[in-house]
Design a protein around this motif. Structure first.
Motif, mmCIF file in Angstrom:
data_model
loop_
_atom_site.group_PDB
_atom_site.id
_atom_site.type_symbol
_atom_site.label_atom_id
_atom_site.label_comp_id
_atom_site.label_asym_id
_atom_site.label_seq_id
_atom_site.Cartn_x
_atom_site.Cartn_y
_atom_site.Cartn_z
ATOM 1 N N HIS A 167 0.851 -1.196 0.000
ATOM 2 C CA HIS A 167 0.000 0.000 0.000
ATOM 3 C C HIS A 167 0.879 1.235 0.000
ATOM 4 N N ASP A 168 0.767 2.052 -1.045
ATOM 5 C CA ASP A 168 1.480 3.326 -1.112
ATOM 6 C C ASP A 168 0.699 4.367 -0.325
ATOM 7 N N CYS B 176 -0.412 7.968 1.034
ATOM 8 C CA CYS B 176 -0.484 9.271 0.357
ATOM 9 C C CYS B 176 0.760 10.103 0.647
ATOM 10 N N LEU C 263 3.992 8.626 -1.110
ATOM 11 C CA LEU C 263 3.971 8.759 -2.563
ATOM 12 C C LEU C 263 3.957 10.216 -3.012
ATOM 13 N N ARG C 264 3.094 11.013 -2.399
ATOM 14 C CA ARG C 264 2.859 12.365 -2.921
ATOM 15 C C ARG C 264 3.705 13.435 -2.241
ATOM 16 N N ARG D 265 8.341 5.413 -3.761
ATOM 17 C CA ARG D 265 7.570 4.300 -4.303
ATOM 18 C C ARG D 265 8.414 3.044 -4.463
ATOM 19 N N GLU E 84 -5.246 -0.258 -7.862
ATOM 20 C CA GLU E 84 -5.353 1.059 -7.220
ATOM 21 C C GLU E 84 -4.503 1.162 -5.955
ATOM 22 N N THR E 85 -3.285 0.666 -6.049
ATOM 23 C CA THR E 85 -2.400 0.699 -4.878
ATOM 24 C C THR E 85 -2.115 2.123 -4.402
ATOM 25 N N GLU E 86 -2.225 3.099 -5.309
ATOM 26 C CA GLU E 86 -1.920 4.479 -4.958
ATOM 27 C C GLU E 86 -3.125 5.240 -4.411
ATOM 28 N N THR E 87 -4.269 4.577 -4.310
ATOM 29 C CA THR E 87 -5.474 5.221 -3.775
ATOM 30 C C THR E 87 -5.426 5.269 -2.251
ATOM 31 N N SER F 108 3.243 -1.546 4.309
ATOM 32 C CA SER F 108 3.327 -0.120 3.982
ATOM 33 C C SER F 108 4.453 0.535 4.773
#
Length: 245
Positions: A140-141, A143, A146-147, A152, A172-175, A212
């Motif tokens: 799980h990335d 938020c 990642l952002r 990543r 949708e791992t980045e959700t 994560s």
């Protein structure tokens, strides 16, 4: 090569709820040759107050953070939470713009790292000798990782080198998982629905573990998993890397 000098920043929720994860991070850092130090006077990064709109209170916490970690320039600050690292890197500049410690912050900012990016990008480590965990995992990335921190590949490289562990990427791992700190409290139904979606995507891969960089996300997901009695276990990257040795 001299040992890397590391000051640990252990987030408040890790300190109170997941101390084993903090100790596992220490175990891994020492195994790759780091000299680790912990300042017991440290507290929070100020993110909860900042997100809730309490600028003055969060500024005070930020000032304390700078005072606690403004040590030697050669000493890194490493944390098992991309969320807290993102807070320090991306919001302290604005928070401290009218503070007496403003001039101290830029040098500190360059020394603050999330655990996996420190291992991979700073030390050049991509495998922890002896790390072993049989099974399949999905990642799980968070938020923040990642952002805010642009992390990543680093955790995936480390995890993929763990003996017996196979990665299965979920949809949708980045959700977002739906935690978001106070978001989970203020918008509970939406938050739970987001956790449900994330867990369903993880289960669809056939993985046994969801891993994560952030225990905050994992805490949120684990609550849903336990309530719904789903066959899935949450693990922080440090817990995986410290397994088997």
């Amino acid at each position: 090569m001299p040992a890397a000098l590391v000051n640990l920043f252990i987030p408040c929720f890790v300190d109170q709820l997941f101390p084993d994860t903090a100790m596992n991070m220490v175990k891994v850092l020492e195994a790759v040759g780091c000299q680790v130090n912990y300042n017991p006077n440290q507290t929070c990064c100020g993110q909860p107050a900042y997100n809730a709109g309490y600028r003055q209170e969060s500024q005070q916490v930020a000032e304390k953070f700078v005072a606690d970690f403004a040590g030697p320039a050669e000493r890194y600050v490493v944390s098992p939470s991309a969320s807290c690292v993102g807070m320090v890197r991306n919001h302290y500049g604005e928070l401290l713009s009218d503070s007496s410690c403003q001039s101290q912050f830029p040098a500190l900012q360059r020394r603050v790292f999330e655990f996996t990016e420190f291992l991979v990008d700073v030390l050049g480590v991509e495998q922890i000798p002896g790390a072993a965990l049989p099974g399949k995992y999905t990642f799980h990335d968070s938020c923040s990782a990642l952002r805010e921190c642009h992390i990543r590949e680093e955790p995936r490289r480390l995890l993929d080198a763990v003996a017996g562990l196979e990665r299965l990427e979920m949809a949708e791992t980045e959700t977002c998982c739906g935690f978001g700190g106070t978001f989970a409290v203020k918008f509970e139904p939406i938050s739970v629905a987001m956790a449900q979606q994330k867990v369903e995507h993880a289960l669809a891969t056939g993985a046994q573990y969801i891993v994560s960089t952030d225990t905050s996300c994992l805490m949120h997901l684990d609550a849903y998993i336990r309530r719904e009695k789903k066959p899935l276990k949450t693990l922080h990257v440090a817990d995986v890397l410290a397994s088997g040795w």
